[in-house]
Design an enzyme around this catalytic site. Sequence first.
Site, short mmCIF file in Angstrom:
data_model
loop_
_atom_site.label_atom_id
_atom_site.label_comp_id
_atom_site.label_asym_id
_atom_site.label_seq_id
_atom_site.Cartn_x
_atom_site.Cartn_y
_atom_site.Cartn_z
N ASN A 42 0.84 -1.20 0.00
CA ASN A 42 0.00 0.00 0.00
C ASN A 42 0.87 1.24 0.00
O ASN A 42 1.89 1.32 0.69
CB ASN A 42 -1.00 0.00 1.16
CG ASN A 42 -0.37 -0.10 2.53
OD1 ASN A 42 0.62 -0.78 2.72
ND2 ASN A 42 -0.96 0.58 3.50
N CYS A 53 -4.19 0.54 -2.35
CA CYS A 53 -4.03 -0.67 -1.54
C CYS A 53 -3.01 -1.63 -2.14
O CYS A 53 -2.77 -1.64 -3.36
CB CYS A 53 -5.36 -1.40 -1.41
SG CYS A 53 -6.59 -0.50 -0.46
N GLU A 55 -3.13 -4.94 -2.54
CA GLU A 55 -3.60 -5.97 -3.47
C GLU A 55 -3.90 -5.41 -4.85
O GLU A 55 -3.66 -6.04 -5.86
CB GLU A 55 -4.80 -6.72 -2.91
CG GLU A 55 -5.95 -5.89 -2.41
CD GLU A 55 -5.83 -5.50 -0.95
OE1 GLU A 55 -4.82 -4.85 -0.59
OE2 GLU A 55 -6.76 -5.81 -0.18
N CYS A 88 -10.57 -4.14 1.30
CA CYS A 88 -11.60 -3.09 1.26
C CYS A 88 -12.55 -3.34 0.08
O CYS A 88 -12.30 -4.16 -0.80
CB CYS A 88 -10.94 -1.71 1.15
SG CYS A 88 -10.37 -1.29 -0.51
N CYS A 91 -11.11 -2.87 -3.47
CA CYS A 91 -10.27 -3.98 -3.89
C CYS A 91 -11.11 -5.20 -4.26
O CYS A 91 -10.80 -5.93 -5.20
CB CYS A 91 -9.26 -4.35 -2.81
SG CYS A 91 -7.93 -3.14 -2.68
N1 THU Z 1 -5.19 -1.28 2.84
C1 THU Z 1 -4.66 -2.18 1.96
O1 THU Z 1 -3.62 -1.92 1.34
N2 THU Z 1 -5.30 -3.35 1.77
C2 THU Z 1 -6.36 -3.78 2.50
O2 THU Z 1 -6.84 -4.89 2.29
C3 THU Z 1 -6.93 -2.90 3.54
C4 THU Z 1 -6.43 -1.50 3.53
C5 THU Z 1 -4.45 -0.05 3.09
C6 THU Z 1 -5.04 1.23 2.59
C7 THU Z 1 -4.40 2.24 3.51
O3 THU Z 1 -3.11 2.54 3.02
C8 THU Z 1 -4.21 1.48 4.82
O4 THU Z 1 -4.29 0.11 4.49
C9 THU Z 1 -5.24 1.83 5.89
O5 THU Z 1 -6.54 1.73 5.38
#
Ligand code: THU
Length: 132
Positions: A42, A53, A55, A88, A91
Amino acid sequence: MTKEELVEYAIEARENSYSPYSNFAVGAALLTTEGEIYLGANIENAAYGLAMCAERNAIYNAYCHGVERDDIEALAIVADTKLPVSPCGACRQVIHELFPHDKKIYLANLRGDIKEMTADELLPYAFDSDDL
Ligand code: THU
């Protein structure tokens, strides 16, 4: 490759997270049917809404290198959470479109828990191209 090995790649990817605002580092690793690995972490921004994110970065990284949906074997996502990390909504929508529905997504944490899910389990009754 075992799911544990793919999660290890995701843990490695997580090291490159840029998350000074949330302090919530996430890593992801996408495995192709040819055995190639594409990583993502991320990446955040002072303009918070621009965060991307892990993923989605892993999937987009693979597509940017010419990988297509049918070339994908598995995806692992990991964060330092009590339960396996929950992707999220954005994603889930992207996974539903770009990830094969008969392949596994491994949701993991740093404690060694791994939850296996499919794209349809992550986003039931999804909006997709058939709805247009
Ligand atoms: N985030 C991800 O990269 N993947 C997830 O599955 C959940 C959330 C990141 C987005 C942001 O940079 C941080 O986690 C907090 O939400």
